[in-house]
Enzyme design. Structure first.
Site, PDB file in Angstrom:
ATOM      1  N   SER A 105      19.825 -14.947  35.578  1.00 12.82           N
ATOM      2  CA  SER A 105      18.733 -15.902  35.720  1.00 12.82           C
ATOM      3  C   SER A 105      17.398 -15.229  35.445  1.00 12.82           C
ATOM      4  CB  SER A 105      18.807 -16.544  37.104  1.00 12.82           C
ATOM      5  OG  SER A 105      18.072 -17.741  37.159  1.00 12.82           O
ATOM      6  N   ASP A 141      23.236 -21.349  34.956  1.00  8.19           N
ATOM      7  CA  ASP A 141      22.620 -20.211  35.650  1.00  8.19           C
ATOM      8  C   ASP A 141      23.624 -19.145  36.088  1.00  8.19           C
ATOM      9  OD1 ASP A 141      20.554 -18.835  37.058  1.00  8.19           O
ATOM     10  OD2 ASP A 141      21.177 -19.799  38.909  1.00  8.19           O
TER      11      ASP A 141
END
Length: 312
Positions: A50, A164
């Site tokens: 991320s 993510d």
């Protein structure tokens, strides 16, 4: 304390660097990297999830100083202008506007040609497994790794629908195992909150007028009105006993990331763990870059002091 370069007295170990997920708190990775490099450690490779993938990829491309300057210049209204809201999609931000801005700042790069080895960690929704992106476009990999479910729309790489990396690997230590390094240094931006007496005072910015939207025609459109509403959700400070939408989302993500991070770190502990408290800022407060970078420097210096004292 300003960041300065110096030459160490003796060579320091090479480092496999792990940069974790955590939204805006991931800006602390910048400060951590500054201290690691300042002390003479050689970064042999980087794995990031991320926001850790974003900062790590930009460092691997040799553009961290440019990104740090750009990030610290952002005000709240600038951040909101970078949010390309979309409706009727699985996520209310497309993410293309911010990726385009970063492409313009950093340039186009292929991961396998970066001067520093790099892996972006993401989550394959179909197989429900973490995947390691080690080839192809750097920003395609970053866009996949930052696709927080419900916030950013998923990203497609080949036939994979990818989201993510923090969903399964908020501190992706395992992804560093093919790097040839002396030690593993992990930066966890989801660690336990500091006691109240040790917390730094929060620096705030005034909310922008009209949420950064310009032009009567844009204000009159349905999209502009919804964007203005969502922007104010970001700006508004909710009541203490009733968290607002963005604060609730932020706390929920923090809870998931913190719990998985604890398990990852317990099962596969790094040689050096740099910890940034999860209440340092909300995941969307990217206008607080200066604070987070300073916090990252402080946390890295403290962790490396402990490691170096034991290594003597």
């Amino acid at each position: 304390m300003p960041y300065t370069e110096f030459i160490p007295e003796s060579p320091a170990p090479s480092v496999a660097l792990v940069l974790g997920a955590g939204g805006a708190r991931g800006l602390a990775h910048i400060g951590a990297i500054q201290v690691i490099v300042q002390r003479g450690y050689q970064v042999a490779g980087i794995a990031g999830s991320s926001m850790g993938a974003l900062v790590g990829g930009i460092y691997a491309a040799g553009k961290l100083a440019d990104y740090a300057a750009w990030a610290q210049a952002l005000e709240r209204s600038d951040v909101i202008r970078l949010l390309d809201f979309t409706f009727g999609s699985p996520g209310f931000i497309r993410g293309e506007r911010v990726i385009s801005a970063l492409r313009a700042l950093v340039g186009e790069h292929d991961i396998e040609k970066l001067p520093t080895p790099f892996v972006a960690v993401a989550t394959d929704l179909r197989s429900q497994r973490e995947i390691w992106l080690t080839r192809g476009s750097l920003f395609e990999a970053i866009r996949a790794s930052i696709a927080i479910p419900g916030v950013f729309t998923p990203h497609t790489i080949g036939s994979r629908e990818v989201v993510d990396g923090g969903l399964l690997a908020p501190v992706p230590i395992t992804a560093t195992r093919f790097f040839h390094a002396d030690i593993v240094v992990a930066v966890d931006v989801n660690s336990a909150p500091l006691p109240p007496a040790l917390r730094r005072p929060r620096v705030t910015q005034p909310a922008p007028v009209a949420a950064g939207l310009e032009g009567k025609a844009e204000h009159d459109s349905l999209r502009a009105r919804i964007e203005s509403f969502l922007a104010r959700m970001v700006e508004r400070k909710p009541a203490v006993d009733q968290p607002g939408l963005m604060e609730l989302l932020s706390r929920s993500l923090d809870t998931v990331h913190a719990r998985i991070s604890q398990m990852q770190l317990a099962l596969d502990p790094p040689d050096v763990l740099i910890q940034v408290p999860r209440d340092a800022c909300f995941f969307y407060e990217f206008w607080r870059a200066g604070e987070m970078i300073a916090l990252g420097r402080e946390a890295a210096a403290a962790a490396l002091d402990r490691y170096e004292a034991l290594a003597k």
